[in-house]
Motif scaffolding. Structure first.
Motif, short mmCIF file in Angstrom:
data_model
loop_
_atom_site.label_atom_id
_atom_site.label_comp_id
_atom_site.label_asym_id
_atom_site.label_seq_id
_atom_site.Cartn_x
_atom_site.Cartn_y
_atom_site.Cartn_z
N SER A 80 10.67 83.36 100.32
CA SER A 80 11.53 83.96 101.02
C SER A 80 11.02 85.36 101.58
CB SER A 80 13.08 84.00 100.46
OG SER A 80 13.71 83.02 100.62
N CYS A 81 10.56 85.85 100.51
CA CYS A 81 10.05 87.22 100.35
C CYS A 81 8.99 87.31 101.56
CB CYS A 81 9.82 88.04 99.11
SG CYS A 81 9.02 89.33 99.26
N LYS A 82 8.04 86.24 101.24
CA LYS A 82 6.82 86.14 101.99
C LYS A 82 7.25 86.10 103.56
CE LYS A 82 3.32 85.31 98.80
NZ LYS A 82 2.50 84.23 98.21
N ALA A 115 4.36 94.46 101.56
CA ALA A 115 5.50 93.57 101.26
C ALA A 115 4.82 92.16 100.64
CB ALA A 115 5.87 93.26 102.59
N LEU A 116 3.60 92.04 100.89
CA LEU A 116 3.23 90.89 100.56
C LEU A 116 2.71 90.83 98.83
CD1 LEU A 116 1.22 88.97 103.30
CD2 LEU A 116 3.31 88.27 102.36
N ALA A 117 2.49 91.96 98.63
CA ALA A 117 2.01 92.27 97.10
C ALA A 117 3.40 92.65 96.52
CB ALA A 117 1.22 93.67 97.30
N THR A 118 4.34 93.07 97.04
CA THR A 118 5.50 92.97 96.42
C THR A 118 6.22 91.83 95.96
OG1 THR A 118 6.05 95.25 97.47
CG2 THR A 118 7.86 94.20 96.57
N ASP A 164 0.24 96.23 109.73
CA ASP A 164 -0.78 95.36 109.01
C ASP A 164 -0.35 96.16 107.35
OD1 ASP A 164 -1.77 93.70 110.72
OD2 ASP A 164 -3.43 94.94 111.01
N GLY A 165 -0.64 97.25 107.32
CA GLY A 165 -0.29 97.71 106.06
C GLY A 165 0.97 97.53 105.40
N ASN A 166 2.07 97.67 106.33
CA ASN A 166 3.25 97.36 105.68
C ASN A 166 3.47 95.57 105.33
OD1 ASN A 166 4.20 99.84 106.23
ND2 ASN A 166 5.27 99.40 108.23
N ARG A 167 2.83 94.87 105.95
CA ARG A 167 2.72 93.63 105.52
C ARG A 167 2.04 93.32 104.40
NH1 ARG A 167 -1.39 89.76 107.58
NH2 ARG A 167 -0.65 87.71 106.87
#
Length: 132
Positions: free
Chosen positions: A105-107, A91-94, A85-88
């Motif tokens: 594509s990133c999401k 990643a979504l913030a990035t 969950d934290g990594n997700r």
């Protein structure tokens, strides 16, 4: 008065002398065999009681070990899901720094990584349960 005491002492001496009379070898042999049999019986009963007590203790320990292992597996799974969950979220913030199709594509990649991490956590937990 001494005349009356002397026969009493003689009678008492004869009675006491009869108490320490030795038994015949057959009687002694029977007594020894009976004593050995009683001793063996007591030892056997004691061993059975001890084994029963140990078996009950082992069952309790075994149940506690299973419960501990299940709890440990569950907590390990929860930690793995929290990490996913934290990594997700990171990643979504990035992905917010990108735009258009790159952001999509990133999401999509963040969601795919999240689903893979959850599947891995579930597989590890199921494998740990099967090993028990």
């Amino acid at each position: 008065m001494r005349e009356y005491l002397m026969p009493i002492f003689v009678a008492a001496s004869l009675l006491l002398a009869g108490c320490n009379k030795s038994k015949s070898p057959e009687d002694v042999s029977k007594d020894v065999a009976k004593a050995e049999q009683n001793a063996n019986s007591e030892v056997t009963k004691s061993e059975e009681r001890a084994q029963s007590a140990l078996d009950k203790s082992y069952e309790k320990v075994n149940e506690q070990e299973i419960k501990f292992n299940n709890d440990a597996t569950h907590q390990t799974y929860n930690v793995a899901i929290a990490k996913a969950d934290g990594n997700r979220k990171v990643a979504l913030a990035t992905c917010e720094s990108q735009s258009g199709s790159d952001q999509k594509s990133c999401k999509d990649q963040a969601e795919a990584d999240y689903k893979a991490a959850r599947a891995d956590a579930r597989a590890i937990a199921e494998a740990a349960v099967e090993q028990k």
